[in-house]
Design an enzyme around this catalytic site. Structure first.
Site, short mmCIF file in Angstrom:
data_model
loop_
_atom_site.label_atom_id
_atom_site.label_comp_id
_atom_site.label_asym_id
_atom_site.label_seq_id
_atom_site.Cartn_x
_atom_site.Cartn_y
_atom_site.Cartn_z
N TYR A 203 6.02 3.32 18.37
CA TYR A 203 5.70 2.84 17.01
C TYR A 203 5.77 3.95 15.97
O TYR A 203 5.48 5.11 16.27
CB TYR A 203 4.25 2.37 16.99
CG TYR A 203 3.97 0.94 17.36
CD1 TYR A 203 4.95 -0.03 17.39
CD2 TYR A 203 2.66 0.58 17.69
CE1 TYR A 203 4.63 -1.33 17.73
CE2 TYR A 203 2.34 -0.72 18.03
CZ TYR A 203 3.32 -1.67 18.05
OH TYR A 203 3.01 -2.95 18.38
N GLU A 204 6.02 3.55 14.73
CA GLU A 204 5.89 4.43 13.55
C GLU A 204 6.71 5.72 13.69
O GLU A 204 6.31 6.78 13.26
CB GLU A 204 4.41 4.81 13.29
CG GLU A 204 3.43 3.66 13.30
CD GLU A 204 3.66 2.65 12.17
OE1 GLU A 204 4.45 2.95 11.25
OE2 GLU A 204 3.06 1.58 12.20
N GLY A 205 7.87 5.60 14.30
CA GLY A 205 8.70 6.77 14.59
C GLY A 205 8.30 7.32 15.95
O GLY A 205 7.12 7.55 16.21
N ARG B 13 1.19 6.09 10.46
CA ARG B 13 0.97 7.07 11.53
C ARG B 13 -0.51 7.41 11.69
O ARG B 13 -1.02 7.45 12.80
CB ARG B 13 1.80 8.32 11.25
CG ARG B 13 3.26 8.11 11.61
CD ARG B 13 4.20 9.13 10.99
NE ARG B 13 5.58 8.72 11.30
CZ ARG B 13 6.64 9.03 10.58
NH1 ARG B 13 6.51 9.76 9.49
NH2 ARG B 13 7.84 8.61 10.94
#
Length: 598
Positions: free
Chosen positions: A405-407, A267
């Site tokens: 992306y990334e959650g 993140r």
């Protein structure tokens, strides 16, 4: 280590500007690294941007090999495993500047250096690290990360891929389907997550992918995507793929933990990867605005265009401030843990985990700013911005994935507040005391004295303090009302998260500007001061709106009236800034320099 602010403590503990790392603090080594990365990007990526837009996957792979030869793939890898062993700030710096030209390369780089290599570096046994990490650090081999499945996206632990132990106990047989796998088309190593029997949590495995010996692995066709077109993205199918038992990563059932910690690092690195894209978009937009003539004058002289350039530059400056503040905090925490005797693995894992709240904040804020920046870039170019002949439309398409992306940003918004509440429950951040103090303050009579704001940024810093009180008021009352059920009130969490995000971002810019002013003099940072004031003005608006939304969602009658009155008190300026003049001042500097110059 007690002197280092813990993750989430920015909300309840005053941060001195001297303790914040900023881009102006780059040392000679970091400046050299930044310049060499920019040279690589200009020569190999920006100059061949059309290849990425035409889905030249082979060129992406070649650029990755070249990046490996220059050492860029091994910045975060310890020297013992063939890397450069540099600190966390250097990791963020390389991720920042290498990502400016094209999202395709940025994705390949991020997937390889982050979720492709890092799980082995941080969770692998000594044998696993010696065997795989040097090849990944040099670019001889590339890594990918197989977590997402058709039925398991945000709910990553619900994957159906199975790992069955062989009768002789020497290997596992993995069967299942993974999707959206970056670098799948040219990787040599896959970090694969599968479930053993009916375990509650998934388990991680290191799976070698040899094109001459497929071992039950097959790939789907390359996905056709809105953006990041030359990033190899495929489905991966496993049919009783044999994996030696010694290739299990960490312990049985620890895959979910690996995945979550990998996402924390991912993140903040994703936020860093959205910075240079903004700088280049702003520079391209202002150059065009200075050259484009309408009504016998450059469009950069029009207030409507100046407003856009000022907001774009402001958001980029704020994003830089917040990303490098968090990167510096993480590096300090890692170094302190190592000094206390922790291994590098343990220190880095715990160091990043400590600032998981800030990582989620950054992921949301910066991914949304880069999308807005590229959108305004298209608007400044007008009809030309919509054409493939200019870099704006591809920048906009590439930026769109960053919010997923990334959650997703929705998941990260809820996570940031949820993690903060959990930290408070564990006693790591004292939210209860300050929240109760705010509640008592609301019952008292407010002061009508006019403060004396002679010190630079004094009113801005006081306003940040008031915004923190507004958040504590709303969040404190919400926790009191809903307790553990708070997580089911998603719209309330989202509103509280937006308040939290704006506080952290605005404070980061103010601290950076204050630090610069103390070193250079206030007259030398006039535009940085203007950007800090402009962003804070916008942040106050967000906190006002989201605070109101949160309050009316759970409070009624006298309680609601009291809290709304408190919100007005905590979002009220003594001296309202002239935002039009601030925008004109910021834009004038960018237009005169003909690029993003901060």
């Amino acid at each position: 280590m007690e002197d280092i602010t813990r993750g989430g403590q920015f909300l309840v503990k005053e941060t001195k500007c001297e303790s914040v790392f900023t881009p102006e603090d780059f040392n000679e080594e970091q400046i050299m690294m930044r310049d060499s990365v920019k040279e690589f990007v200009d020569k190999e990526l920006w100059a061949h941007k059309d290849k990425f837009e035409k889905k030249d996957y082979a060129y992406t792979e070649q650029c990755m090999r070249n990046a490996g030869e220059l050492g860029f793939l091994g910045v975060a890898v310890p020297e013992a495993y063939g890397g450069l062993g540099m600190g966390f700030v250097n990791t963020a710096l390389v991720c920042d500047y290498i990502s400016g030209a094209t999202g395709s390369f940025s994705t390949a780089f991020g997937a390889h250096t982050g979720i492709g290599t890092m799980p082995i570096t941080l969770y692998g046994t000594e044998e696993q690290k010696q065997k795989y990490v040097p090849k990944l650090a040099s670019g001889e081999w590339f890594g990918s990360y197989c977590l997402t499945e058709p039925g398991a996206g945000s709910d990553a632990n619900s994957g159906k891929t199975k790992a069955v132990l062989s009768a002789d106990g020497t290997h596992y047989l993995i069967s299942g389907q993974k999707m959206w796998i970056s670098n799948a088309g040219f990787c040599n190593i896959m970090i694969v997550f599968a479930r053993i029997e009916d375990d509650k949590n998934i388990t991680g495995f290191i799976v070698e992918y040899d094109r001459d010996n497929l071992n039950g692995i097959s790939l789907g066709e390359e996905e056709h995507k809105l953006g990041i077109r030359a990033s190899s993205t495929r489905q991966v199918f496993f049919n009783e793929t044999k994996v030696p038992v010694e290739n299990m990563l960490a312990g049985r059932g620890e895959g979910f933990k690996i995945a979550m910690n990998a996402l924390n690092v991912g993140r903040i690195k994703l936020a860093a990867a959205c910075l240079e894209a903004q700088r280049r978009t702003i520079s391209g937009a202002v150059k065009y605005a200075n050259e484009r003539m309408q009504f016998n004058t450059p469009i950069s002289s029009f207030g409507a265009i100046q407003s856009k350039l000022a907001e774009m530059a402001t958001n980029c400056f704020v994003d830089e401030s917040a990303v490098y503040r968090a990167a510096g905090d993480i590096q300090n925490r890692i170094e302190a843990r190592e000094a206390d005797g922790n291994s590098h693995q343990e220190a880095e894992l715990k160091g990043v985990e400590e600032y998981a709240i800030e990582c989620s904040i950054l992921k949301v804020a910066v991914s949304e700013d880069v999308q807005n920046c590229t959108d305004e870039g298209i608007q400044i170019f007008g009809g030309m911005g919509f054409s493939e002949d200019t870099p704006m439309e591809s920048a906009w398409r590439d930026a769109r994935i960053a919010r997923i992306y990334e959650g997703t940003n929705e998941i990260n918004r809820m996570l940031s507040v949820g993690m903060l509440v959990k930290k408070a429950m564990k006693g790591h951040v004292d939210l209860l005391g300050p929240a109760m103090a705010v509640a008592e303050e609301l019952m008292g009579i407010p002061s009508f004295d006019v403060p004396d704001y002679t010190e630079l940024l004094a009113e801005e810093k006081e306003m940040i303090g008031k915004l923190k009180k507004a958040f504590l008021m709303v969040a404190g009352a919400a926790v009191q009302k809903f307790g553990p059920d708070l997580e089911s009130h998603q719209q309330l969490l989202m509103a509280a998260s937006d308040m939290l995000i704006e506080i952290y971002m605005a404070e980061s810019a103010i601290l950076r500007t204050e630090k610069m002013a103390k070193k250079l003099g206030a007259d030398k940072v006039a535009e940085q001061l203007a950007m800090s004031q402009l962003y804070l003005y916008n942040a106050v608006d967000v906190v006002t709106q989201k605070g109101k939304e949160g309050i009316v969602s759970f409070a009624e009658g006298d309680e609601q009236r009291m809290m709304l009155m408190g919100l007005r008190r905590y979002t009220k300026y003594v001296n309202m800034p002239n935002v039009v003049k601030l925008r004109e001042q910021i834009a004038a500097k960018v237009i005169a320099e003909n690029n993003y110059c901060f």
